[in-house]
Write a protein that holds these residues in place. Sequence first.
Motif, PDB file in Angstrom:
ATOM      1  N   CYS A 163       0.838  -1.190   0.000  1.00  0.00           N
ATOM      2  CA  CYS A 163       0.000   0.000   0.000  1.00  0.00           C
ATOM      3  C   CYS A 163       0.877   1.245   0.000  1.00  0.00           C
ATOM      4  O   CYS A 163       2.078   1.193   0.250  1.00  0.00           O
ATOM      5  CB  CYS A 163      -0.921   0.012   1.228  1.00  0.00           C
ATOM      6  N   ASN A 164       0.255   2.373  -0.287  1.00  0.00           N
ATOM      7  CA  ASN A 164       0.888   3.670  -0.089  1.00  0.00           C
ATOM      8  C   ASN A 164      -0.205   4.698   0.137  1.00  0.00           C
ATOM      9  O   ASN A 164      -1.372   4.472  -0.254  1.00  0.00           O
ATOM     10  CB  ASN A 164       1.781   4.064  -1.275  1.00  0.00           C
ATOM     11  N   PHE A 165       0.158   5.801   0.761  1.00  0.00           N
ATOM     12  CA  PHE A 165      -0.800   6.836   1.133  1.00  0.00           C
ATOM     13  C   PHE A 165      -0.217   8.186   0.728  1.00  0.00           C
ATOM     14  O   PHE A 165       0.996   8.406   0.856  1.00  0.00           O
ATOM     15  CB  PHE A 165      -1.077   6.796   2.638  1.00  0.00           C
ATOM     16  N   ALA A 178       3.120  14.293  -1.798  1.00  0.00           N
ATOM     17  CA  ALA A 178       3.845  13.617  -0.725  1.00  0.00           C
ATOM     18  C   ALA A 178       3.291  12.208  -0.559  1.00  0.00           C
ATOM     19  O   ALA A 178       2.136  11.937  -0.900  1.00  0.00           O
ATOM     20  CB  ALA A 178       3.733  14.392   0.580  1.00  0.00           C
ATOM     21  N   SER A 179       4.126  11.320  -0.011  1.00  0.00           N
ATOM     22  CA  SER A 179       3.725   9.927   0.157  1.00  0.00           C
ATOM     23  C   SER A 179       4.177   9.408   1.517  1.00  0.00           C
ATOM     24  O   SER A 179       5.024   9.999   2.188  1.00  0.00           O
ATOM     25  CB  SER A 179       4.328   9.056  -0.957  1.00  0.00           C
ATOM     26  N   CYS A 180       3.606   8.287   1.896  1.00  0.00           N
ATOM     27  CA  CYS A 180       4.019   7.604   3.115  1.00  0.00           C
ATOM     28  C   CYS A 180       5.315   6.833   2.871  1.00  0.00           C
ATOM     29  O   CYS A 180       6.288   6.994   3.602  1.00  0.00           O
ATOM     30  CB  CYS A 180       2.902   6.673   3.572  1.00  0.00           C
ATOM     31  N   PHE A 181       5.334   6.014   1.835  1.00  0.00           N
ATOM     32  CA  PHE A 181       6.543   5.293   1.434  1.00  0.00           C
ATOM     33  C   PHE A 181       7.170   6.032   0.252  1.00  0.00           C
ATOM     34  O   PHE A 181       6.459   6.523  -0.627  1.00  0.00           O
ATOM     35  CB  PHE A 181       6.201   3.858   1.039  1.00  0.00           C
ATOM     36  N   PRO A 182       8.498   6.139   0.203  1.00  0.00           N
ATOM     37  CA  PRO A 182       9.148   6.946  -0.838  1.00  0.00           C
ATOM     38  C   PRO A 182       8.914   6.414  -2.246  1.00  0.00           C
ATOM     39  O   PRO A 182       8.759   5.207  -2.459  1.00  0.00           O
ATOM     40  CB  PRO A 182      10.634   6.878  -0.463  1.00  0.00           C
ATOM     41  N   ILE A 183       8.882   7.341  -3.204  1.00  0.00           N
ATOM     42  CA  ILE A 183       8.762   7.007  -4.623  1.00  0.00           C
ATOM     43  C   ILE A 183      10.016   7.514  -5.318  1.00  0.00           C
ATOM     44  O   ILE A 183      10.274   8.718  -5.344  1.00  0.00           O
ATOM     45  CB  ILE A 183       7.502   7.641  -5.247  1.00  0.00           C
TER      46      ILE A 183
END
Length: 205
Positions: A163-165, A178-183
């Motif tokens: 998942c990601n947020f 912005a994201s929870c886990f890096p892209i």
Amino acid sequence: MIVEVIGSKKELEDVEPFYVEQLLWGTQSIPKTYGYLGFVPKEGFYLKMVCEEKEPLRTYENVLDPVYRDSAMEAFFQFETERGGRGSAVYLNFEVNANGALLAAYGSGRTYRTFFTKEELEAFDCNAAVEEERWNFQLHIPLKILEEIYGPLNLGRGSRFSCNFYKISEAKEIEHYASCFPIHSEIPSFHMPEYFGEAVIAETI
């Protein structure tokens, strides 16, 4: 990321929050954004996301509107089918603005996505609330709908998914990502399941 098992939606805010803090593609800052994700066995997931943002941009009001052009928070999920293979490439996106307008679909790529039916959209029970200093949305992701897409998942303690947020606005005056886990991509896109983070349903309460 550990996803705690809860008894009901009422326990959602008792779980450890996750934070959306990875600034992307030139973004200098965003309002503090965080969320709660819990799993009720045989029922599904409950999600709440919170943004400490005053007077969020919220022009869109209907389901399937392009809410990412407002100020929006988003959650993407991908599950592994028992069979593996092609079905495992499918991921779901849930995108919500401060009006509670929900853009939700599934598919294996950014284009040619399948929108949920009216009945499925209602089952997500998406709603938003705006306060003086913050806004939030909540939704339910029924296991029944997930298994209509993936087939039997047998989700329970120890099960893994990805998942990601996200926090986003494509409006030029407040554009941010912005994201929870890096892209790790120079191309601005949240539709990159290769950068989703691993989530594990907790083994114990």
